[in-house]
Every structure is written in C-alpha cells, then in structure tokens.
Enzyme design. Structure first.
Site, mmCIF file in Angstrom:
data_model
loop_
_atom_site.group_PDB
_atom_site.id
_atom_site.type_symbol
_atom_site.label_atom_id
_atom_site.label_comp_id
_atom_site.label_asym_id
_atom_site.label_seq_id
_atom_site.Cartn_x
_atom_site.Cartn_y
_atom_site.Cartn_z
ATOM 1 N N ASP A 170 55.762 87.986 57.974
ATOM 2 C CA ASP A 170 54.390 87.621 57.683
ATOM 3 C C ASP A 170 53.598 88.943 57.597
ATOM 4 O O ASP A 170 54.156 90.008 57.879
ATOM 5 C CB ASP A 170 53.862 86.726 58.815
ATOM 6 C CG ASP A 170 52.410 86.362 58.645
ATOM 7 O OD1 ASP A 170 52.008 85.989 57.524
ATOM 8 O OD2 ASP A 170 51.658 86.444 59.637
ATOM 9 N N ASP A 184 49.365 89.391 57.868
ATOM 10 C CA ASP A 184 48.155 89.470 58.686
ATOM 11 C C ASP A 184 48.419 89.056 60.127
ATOM 12 O O ASP A 184 48.936 87.967 60.387
ATOM 13 C CB ASP A 184 47.065 88.581 58.085
ATOM 14 C CG ASP A 184 46.499 89.162 56.811
ATOM 15 O OD1 ASP A 184 45.663 90.078 56.917
ATOM 16 O OD2 ASP A 184 46.900 88.728 55.724
#
Length: 215
Positions: A8, A10
């Site tokens: 991922d 953020d």
C-alpha cells in the site's frame, strides 16, 4: 514461499495519513460539516463510492463527500508542495533487502495514478517497484480484492505467493480477499478484533517485515 511483496502507499510507505486527517477535518469545517477523526479512520483506503455512502450515514445525508474531498486534496497538495513528504520508518531498509534478494515488488494503492507517481518520484522510490496498480486502474477499489489481484496478474505471480503490506483494515480485507498474506504495519490505529483474524502478522515498522520473509 513468498515471491512478491505488494505495498500500500499512504500511511504505509509515506506518512500522509496524519495529513489526511488534518485536511479532511479542515475541509469539512469550511463547508460547515461536523466531522471527527474516527470518521476519517473508518474510510482509509476505501473506494470513494463506499466512503461517500459511509460518511453520509454517519454525518448526515447532506454530506457532500466529493466537494469536501476536492478541497481536502487541494489543501494537501499545498502542504506537500511546501513541506514535501516523509517516508515511514524502515522503508529504505526493506526496499533494499527486497531488491538485493530479487523479490518482485508492486504498489497497490487507492490513490490515483498521477498522485502515486508524484509521491514515489519525489522520494526517489519509483525504481524499486516492478508494477504500480491504482484504484483508477481497476473496476472496484479496496476493500474489494481487485487491486491486489491485478498486481499479482501483472507480476505474473499467484496471489498465494504474495505478501501484502497494509496499515488500514480496509486494505487488509482487500489483500485477504485476494488470497494473499496480509501483514499490518499500523499507523493511525491498531487492528481491531475483526482485522486481527485476517492477518498473517502485525509488526511495528517496515524493517520488521524482513524476518517474516526469512521464516
């Protein structure tokens, strides 16, 4: 045997979740909505159409998600343009380990492609990833499995041979549904009981992923 590690972005690689909280709240206040930190934590990594519906249920049916989101993005862009971005602890160590040991790597993020390239390029991390898949490149965003399945497809690797690194429950659910090994590195919140049941492991920072690959 793990052949690929999928990240991922953020809150996992880049310390942007605190900015999301700050500027969601600021944008909501500007338009006169009562929003709190828990509202924002609940929509992390969530596809906009699901986030919009969730926030209307929690805040009120008049909540204009897209208008508030547009201002939030503008405020964040101004902040990042002025102050830059911060990497999360252990990112460089992990990326160097993966490169040295010939793991396949990908990014699977709910952030749009243009912003993803901007963030990774500004930190000099683009070269570490074989594949980048964003929410605007698949039919359904997180917590559906589409992003992770597409990353595995592009890496030409079975999902079961992929480890997925996430900081949010929605991301963990997405990776779990894709049949990967989800590892949580918490950012704004620790995993709840429901999320814990989906995890392969939970570690405190990205450098702690390395021992998991050596099991």
């Amino acid at each position: 045997m793990i052949k690929a590690v999928i990240f991922d972005m953020d809150g996992l690689m880049i310390d942007t979740e605190k900015l999301l909280v700050k500027y969601w709240l600021e944008a909501a206040r500007y338009y006169g909505y009562s929003m709190n930190r828990n509202h924002i934590i609940g929509i992390r990594s969530m596809e906009p159409k699901h986030a919009a519906s969730k926030l209307r249920e929690e805040i009120g049916q008049d909540f204009d998600y897209y208008k508030v989101r547009s201002l939030r993005k503008k405020l964040m862009n101004e902040h990042i343009g002025k102050y830059g971005l911060e990497e999360k602890k252990g990112l460089g160590e992990l990326l160097n380990y993966l490169k040295l040991n010939h793991y396949l790597t990908a990014v699977a993020t709910s952030t749009d492609y243009e912003r993803t390239i901007w963030y990774l390029s500004s930190l000099g991390r683009m070269e570490y990833f074989d594949v980048i898949v964003c929410a605007d490149m698949v039919k359904n965003g997180k917590p559906e499995p589409d992003i992770y399945l597409e990353a595995a497809r592009r890496l030409k690797t079975e999902p079961g041979m992929c480890m997925a690194l996430e900081d949010s429950p929605n991301g963990i659910l997405s990776a779990y549904r894709a049949g990967m090994r989800p590892v949580m590195i918490p950012d704004l919140s620790q995993p709840d009981e429901k999320t814990e049941k989906l995890l392969f492991r939970c570690v405190e920072d990205l450098s702690k992923v390395i021992p998991l690959l050596e099991l």
